[in-house]
Design an enzyme around this catalytic site. Structure first.
Site, PDB file in Angstrom:
ATOM      1  N   GLU A 144       7.369 -21.637   8.010  1.00  0.00           N
ATOM      2  CA  GLU A 144       7.476 -20.784   9.183  1.00  0.00           C
ATOM      3  C   GLU A 144       8.414 -21.359  10.248  1.00  0.00           C
ATOM      4  O   GLU A 144       8.839 -20.654  11.161  1.00  0.00           O
ATOM      5  CB  GLU A 144       6.114 -20.545   9.811  1.00  0.00           C
ATOM      6  CG  GLU A 144       5.508 -21.743  10.524  1.00  0.00           C
ATOM      7  CD  GLU A 144       4.256 -21.351  11.316  1.00  0.00           C
ATOM      8  OE1 GLU A 144       4.228 -21.681  12.504  1.00  0.00           O
ATOM      9  OE2 GLU A 144       3.342 -20.747  10.741  1.00  0.00           O
ATOM     10  N   GLU A 159       0.814  -1.213   0.000  1.00  0.00           N
ATOM     11  CA  GLU A 159       0.000   0.000   0.000  1.00  0.00           C
ATOM     12  C   GLU A 159       0.851   1.268   0.000  1.00  0.00           C
ATOM     13  O   GLU A 159       0.355   2.359  -0.293  1.00  0.00           O
ATOM     14  CB  GLU A 159      -0.914   0.017   1.238  1.00  0.00           C
ATOM     15  CG  GLU A 159      -1.979  -1.066   1.262  1.00  0.00           C
ATOM     16  CD  GLU A 159      -3.118  -0.807   0.293  1.00  0.00           C
ATOM     17  OE1 GLU A 159      -3.130   0.281  -0.317  1.00  0.00           O
ATOM     18  OE2 GLU A 159      -3.965  -1.689   0.132  1.00  0.00           O
TER      19      GLU A 159
END
Length: 312
Positions: free
Chosen positions: A125, A94
């Site tokens: 992860e 963004e």
């Protein structure tokens, strides 16, 4: 291959986390009316901003440190797995349209790579090594800031990213949703937003995810304010990449200057559509090249450039 003992150890770890706690009072939630479930969920979500508010001093300190690094040419780099990683990638993506940053200035790293945005990558992860490889791959430097994001605060990928970054002299921030987390301990700036057990046991895309999104909003937005990417509360560095943003650009110039439509069009034309430059030509009474020069001398801070223009 993971052994039974390893699973027992992991389960013992999870049992200590508030984000993983079971709530017996919600054990019948699947039998409740939909409106009742919605009300319960909404009331749970309403507690998140208060949890964030408790950590505002730590958040502000991390922002000031980040802005100082970025002012020296550093990057803001998010690193996480699963929902946490996706939120980091979202926030990073963004920044270019909102603040006209280069895509390389704010980055989101997710365990398992870009494909993990939409499909879970098993085991990604659990590796600190993958985090080191990802940071090495983007050429981490000591002026960069690395934000490890993990609801549990124990995710190896996020911890590995912070540990490696700190070893390299980069600024490190650890954002988690459990107290006394390994991630916060590993980072120079630990931010622990303790939101408590989730509506669905262990579903940290809920309150924990909301808390992380709120903090990331603050981290990127206020850092950009500190870097002069806004003029008041106007996004004067907005990148007009589509018709909506082109219309927004004109509206921002109008709000900042009170100029007529014709004056705004002329100012944007002579500044190649750069909103900040256009505002400076209108308020400072300078031409396009002078506006560009003054803004460069002021490191992009419009208020400083305006003062310089009035002194000419």
């Amino acid at each position: 291959m993971t052994s039974t003992a390893d699973y027992a150890h992991l389960r013992a770890q999870l049992d200590t986390l508030t984000t993983e706690a079971f709530r017996p009072e919600l054990a019948d939630i699947d039998r409740r009316p939909t409106l009742d479930i919605a009300r319960t969920m909404n009331s749970e979500d309403a507690t998140v901003p208060a949890a964030v508010a408790l950590r505002l001093p730590e958040i502000a300190a991390a922002i000031d440190a980040t802005a100082a690094r970025m002012a020296r040419g550093g990057r803001l780099i998010y690193a996480g797995a699963g929902t946490a990683g996706r939120l980091g990638v979202l926030d990073a993506s963004e920044c270019p349209p909102t603040f006209n940053t280069d895509p390389s200035e704010v980055l989101g790293l997710i365990a398992g790579g870009p494909s993990a945005m939409v499909t879970a990558v098993e085991g990604a992860e659990d590796s600190k090594k993958f985090a080191v490889e990802d940071l090495t791959g983007i050429g981490l430097t000591d002026v960069d800031t690395v934000v490890g994001i993990s609801a549990s605060g124990r995710t190896p990928y996020a911890i590995g990213a912070v540990e490696y970054a700190r070893d390299q002299g980069a600024l490190t921030i650890g954002l988690s949703c459990n107290a006394d987390s390994a991630l916060a301990e590993a980072a120079e700036h630990g931010i622990e937003i303790v939101v408590g057990p989730e509506l669905l046991t262990g579903s940290t895309r809920l309150k924990a995810g909301t808390a992380q999104k709120l903090v990331l909003n603050m981290l990127s937005t206020i850092t950009m304010i500190r870097l002069g990417k806004t003029y008041g509360n106007l996004m004067v560095d907005v990148r007009a990449s589509n018709e909506k943003l082109r219309a927004r650009s004109r509206r921002i110039v109008a709000l900042a200057t009170g100029a007529t439509d014709l004056e705004i069009e002329t100012a944007l034309r002579i500044t190649s559509g750069e909103v900040k430059n256009a505002i400076l030509t209108l308020l400072g009474g300078v031409d396009g090249p002078t506006a560009a020069r003054l803004l460069e001398a002021a490191d992009g801070h419009l208020r400083e450039a305006l003062q310089a223009a009035k002194a000419l």
